[in-house]
Design a protein around this motif. Structure first.
Motif, PDB file in Angstrom:
ATOM      1  N   PRO A   1       4.661   9.067   5.250  1.00  0.00           N
ATOM      2  CA  PRO A   1       3.912   8.810   3.903  1.00  0.00           C
ATOM      3  C   PRO A   1       4.864   8.434   2.735  1.00  0.00           C
ATOM      4  CG  PRO A   1       4.521  11.291   4.109  1.00  0.00           C
ATOM      5  CD  PRO A   1       4.953  10.591   5.388  1.00  0.00           C
ATOM      6  N   ASP A   2       4.367   7.787   1.793  1.00  0.00           N
ATOM      7  CA  ASP A   2       5.157   7.370   0.494  1.00  0.00           C
ATOM      8  C   ASP A   2       5.214   8.669  -0.427  1.00  0.00           C
ATOM      9  OD1 ASP A   2       5.528   4.331   0.931  1.00  0.00           O
ATOM     10  OD2 ASP A   2       3.359   4.754   1.234  1.00  0.00           O
ATOM     11  N   VAL A   3       4.177   9.430  -0.577  1.00  0.00           N
ATOM     12  CA  VAL A   3       3.867  10.325  -1.341  1.00  0.00           C
ATOM     13  C   VAL A   3       3.576  11.702  -0.686  1.00  0.00           C
ATOM     14  CG1 VAL A   3       3.133  11.216  -3.649  1.00  0.00           C
ATOM     15  CG2 VAL A   3       3.428   8.832  -3.115  1.00  0.00           C
ATOM     16  N   LEU A   4       3.907  12.940  -0.912  1.00  0.00           N
ATOM     17  CA  LEU A   4       3.944  14.097  -0.221  1.00  0.00           C
ATOM     18  C   LEU A   4       2.983  14.995  -1.288  1.00  0.00           C
ATOM     19  CD1 LEU A   4       3.891  16.130   2.089  1.00  0.00           C
ATOM     20  CD2 LEU A   4       6.309  16.836   1.266  1.00  0.00           C
ATOM     21  N   PHE A   5       1.958  15.399  -1.120  1.00  0.00           N
ATOM     22  CA  PHE A   5       1.559  16.437  -2.263  1.00  0.00           C
ATOM     23  C   PHE A   5       1.475  17.824  -1.980  1.00  0.00           C
ATOM     24  CE2 PHE A   5      -0.156  12.119  -2.922  1.00  0.00           C
ATOM     25  CZ  PHE A   5      -0.246  11.837  -4.237  1.00  0.00           C
ATOM     26  N   LEU A   6       1.737  18.444  -2.922  1.00  0.00           N
ATOM     27  CA  LEU A   6       2.022  20.160  -2.503  1.00  0.00           C
ATOM     28  C   LEU A   6       1.671  20.776  -3.857  1.00  0.00           C
ATOM     29  CD1 LEU A   6       5.706  19.888  -1.325  1.00  0.00           C
ATOM     30  CD2 LEU A   6       3.719  20.036   0.111  1.00  0.00           C
ATOM     31  N   GLY A   7       1.291  22.081  -3.621  1.00  0.00           N
ATOM     32  CA  GLY A   7       0.762  22.776  -4.796  1.00  0.00           C
ATOM     33  C   GLY A   7       1.871  23.510  -5.424  1.00  0.00           C
ATOM     34  N   GLN A   8       1.583  23.883  -6.633  1.00  0.00           N
ATOM     35  CA  GLN A   8       2.409  24.673  -7.378  1.00  0.00           C
ATOM     36  C   GLN A   8       2.460  26.213  -6.943  1.00  0.00           C
ATOM     37  OE1 GLN A   8       2.163  24.899 -11.820  1.00  0.00           O
ATOM     38  NE2 GLN A   8       2.773  26.784 -11.578  1.00  0.00           N
TER      39      GLN A   8
ATOM     40  N   LYS B   1      -7.809  15.260  -4.360  1.00  0.00           N
ATOM     41  CA  LYS B   1      -8.314  14.203  -5.289  1.00  0.00           C
ATOM     42  C   LYS B   1      -7.120  13.640  -5.884  1.00  0.00           C
ATOM     43  CE  LYS B   1     -12.125  17.005  -6.842  1.00  0.00           C
ATOM     44  NZ  LYS B   1     -12.631  17.989  -7.736  1.00  0.00           N
ATOM     45  N   ALA B   2      -5.921  14.309  -6.148  1.00  0.00           N
ATOM     46  CA  ALA B   2      -4.903  13.653  -6.774  1.00  0.00           C
ATOM     47  C   ALA B   2      -4.174  12.385  -5.594  1.00  0.00           C
ATOM     48  CB  ALA B   2      -3.644  14.792  -6.703  1.00  0.00           C
ATOM     49  N   CYS B   3      -4.398  12.975  -4.439  1.00  0.00           N
ATOM     50  CA  CYS B   3      -3.769  12.021  -3.678  1.00  0.00           C
ATOM     51  C   CYS B   3      -4.701  10.600  -3.690  1.00  0.00           C
ATOM     52  CB  CYS B   3      -3.873  12.548  -2.088  1.00  0.00           C
ATOM     53  SG  CYS B   3      -2.953  11.359  -0.885  1.00  0.00           S
TER      54      CYS B   3
ATOM     55  N   ASP C   1       0.628  -1.218   0.049  1.00  0.00           N
ATOM     56  CA  ASP C   1      -0.053   0.142   0.083  1.00  0.00           C
ATOM     57  C   ASP C   1       0.714   1.272   0.001  1.00  0.00           C
ATOM     58  OD1 ASP C   1      -2.374  -1.431   0.033  1.00  0.00           O
ATOM     59  OD2 ASP C   1      -2.843  -0.844   2.073  1.00  0.00           O
ATOM     60  N   THR C   2       0.228   2.243  -0.692  1.00  0.00           N
ATOM     61  CA  THR C   2       0.916   3.441  -0.453  1.00  0.00           C
ATOM     62  C   THR C   2       0.031   4.615   0.439  1.00  0.00           C
ATOM     63  OG1 THR C   2       0.018   4.227  -2.650  1.00  0.00           O
ATOM     64  CG2 THR C   2       2.234   3.397  -2.750  1.00  0.00           C
ATOM     65  N   VAL C   3       0.841   5.424   1.050  1.00  0.00           N
ATOM     66  CA  VAL C   3       0.075   6.256   1.907  1.00  0.00           C
ATOM     67  C   VAL C   3       0.321   7.644   1.346  1.00  0.00           C
ATOM     68  CG1 VAL C   3       0.049   7.335   4.176  1.00  0.00           C
ATOM     69  CG2 VAL C   3       0.275   5.125   3.892  1.00  0.00           C
ATOM     70  N   GLY C   4      -0.443   8.470   1.291  1.00  0.00           N
ATOM     71  CA  GLY C   4      -0.268   9.750   0.492  1.00  0.00           C
ATOM     72  C   GLY C   4      -0.740  10.836   1.790  1.00  0.00           C
ATOM     73  N   PHE C   5       0.066  12.107   1.706  1.00  0.00           N
ATOM     74  CA  PHE C   5       0.064  12.991   2.678  1.00  0.00           C
ATOM     75  C   PHE C   5      -0.210  14.490   2.110  1.00  0.00           C
ATOM     76  CE2 PHE C   5       2.323  15.723   5.972  1.00  0.00           C
ATOM     77  CZ  PHE C   5       0.929  15.945   6.646  1.00  0.00           C
ATOM     78  N   VAL C   6      -1.315  15.131   2.568  1.00  0.00           N
ATOM     79  CA  VAL C   6      -1.311  16.490   2.126  1.00  0.00           C
ATOM     80  C   VAL C   6      -1.371  17.435   3.365  1.00  0.00           C
ATOM     81  CG1 VAL C   6      -3.273  18.059   1.140  1.00  0.00           C
ATOM     82  CG2 VAL C   6      -3.148  15.629   0.410  1.00  0.00           C
ATOM     83  N   PRO C   7      -0.440  18.201   3.667  1.00  0.00           N
ATOM     84  CA  PRO C   7      -0.389  18.952   4.831  1.00  0.00           C
ATOM     85  C   PRO C   7      -1.174  20.494   4.238  1.00  0.00           C
ATOM     86  CG  PRO C   7       1.658  19.013   3.450  1.00  0.00           C
ATOM     87  CD  PRO C   7       0.673  18.204   2.700  1.00  0.00           C
TER      88      PRO C   7
END
Length: 291
Positions: free
Chosen positions: A146-153, A42-44, A22-28
């Motif tokens: 997390p495995d993936v960190l989601f950030l905004g441009q 949504k992307a996560c 499993d992959t865990v995504g994180f949105v701070p």
């Protein structure tokens, strides 16, 4: 969606649901959520098996106490947005849970060599800001793992600094950068937009128009410094707009772009005060390998 106010409770819950592969995504986030944050969630959801978000107004990254005091806090609507877009876990802590021993101003993460990434632009205008950013992001990554960190441009320089931190510490988390979400007139969505008066909100939409003109000019071969000055003068001529900077930079180093230099990503960045509200934005003019 399950909500946790302590790192220990969140870690225990995540350990219970993590399965091999499993992959865990994180949105701070800092709350006051909008469609830009929804795009991150949504992307996560699309990429990861488990979606974790945090809401924490980090005091160590505010160099103006008034900005911290007036930062909008909308916890009920924030929870509703996260749940509506499929967030699985929300970490919603108090300061002493994130920093149980108090903020460590001498921590390794704050004293890494970030080179030119923290010296200029926002670094020059907001002393201490990026030290607070890397401090809290590093702490949150320790908690969530997390495995993936989601950030905004939209937070372009912040993304560059975090990417550098992740690389220097070999944290093993991958960054996924989500394009800026905009209003119909081009204004980048920001939690601070709600502090604009109706007249200020109307003129704030002109910021993106000037950035778009700079980006178009760069693609047509106009000199970068000339385009910067045209944008500064154009925005300064509008009521309520006070540009602090407009800079065309090499997206890798954030150093000023010199006309004709080869770059992987050519970007124009700006910070503008609209009345009492300070907004940042950017436009990518050119990528060597468009995705």
């Amino acid at each position: 969606m399950q909500t946790f106010t302590t790192a220990s409770a969140l870690s225990e819950a995540l350990a219970a649901v993590r399965r091999p592969g499993d992959t865990v995504g994180f949105v701070p986030t800092m709350g006051a959520l909008h469609r830009g944050h929804a795009a991150l969630v949504k992307a996560c959801r699309l990429e990861c098996d488990v979606t974790v978000a945090s809401i924490f107004v980090n005091p160590t990254q505010f160099n103006e106490s008034a900005d911290l005091e007036t930062y909008p806090r909308t916890p009920e609507s924030d929870r509703a947005l996260l749940e509506a877009h499929g967030c699985d876990f929300l970490y919603f802590p108090e300061v002493d849970d994130v920093y149980p021993d108090g903020p460590d101003t001498e921590s390794l993460v704050m004293n890494l060599d970030y080179g030119t990434l923290t010296d200029r632009l926002e670094g020059a205008h907001r002393p201490g800001h990026f030290a607070g950013v890397v401090q809290v992001v590093h702490r949150l990554l320790q908690i969530v793992e997390p495995d993936v960190l989601f950030l905004g441009q939209k937070d372009y320089q912040q993304v560059a600094v975090i990417r550098r931190m992740v690389s220097l510490l070999d944290l093993g988390v991958r960054l996924h950068i989500v394009p800026t979400v905009r209003e119909q007139d081009g204004l980048a969505l920001s939690s601070r937009n709600r502090r604009l008066s109706p007249d200020e909100r109307l003129v704030a939409g002109k910021i993106n128009q000037h950035l778009g003109a700079v980006a178009a000019g760069l693609r047509s071969g106009w000199p970068a410094r000339e385009l910067e000055q045209l944008a500064i003068r154009g925005m300064a001529a509008l009521p309520a707009l006070k540009p602090e900077y407009v800079e065309v930079v090499d997206g890798h180093t954030l150093l000023p772009y010199q006309d004709g230099d080869p770059v992987e990503e050519l970007t124009v960045l700006t910070a503008v005060r609209v009345g009492d509200v300070r907004l940042i934005d950017n436009r990518i003019a050119y990528r060597a390998n468009p995705s």
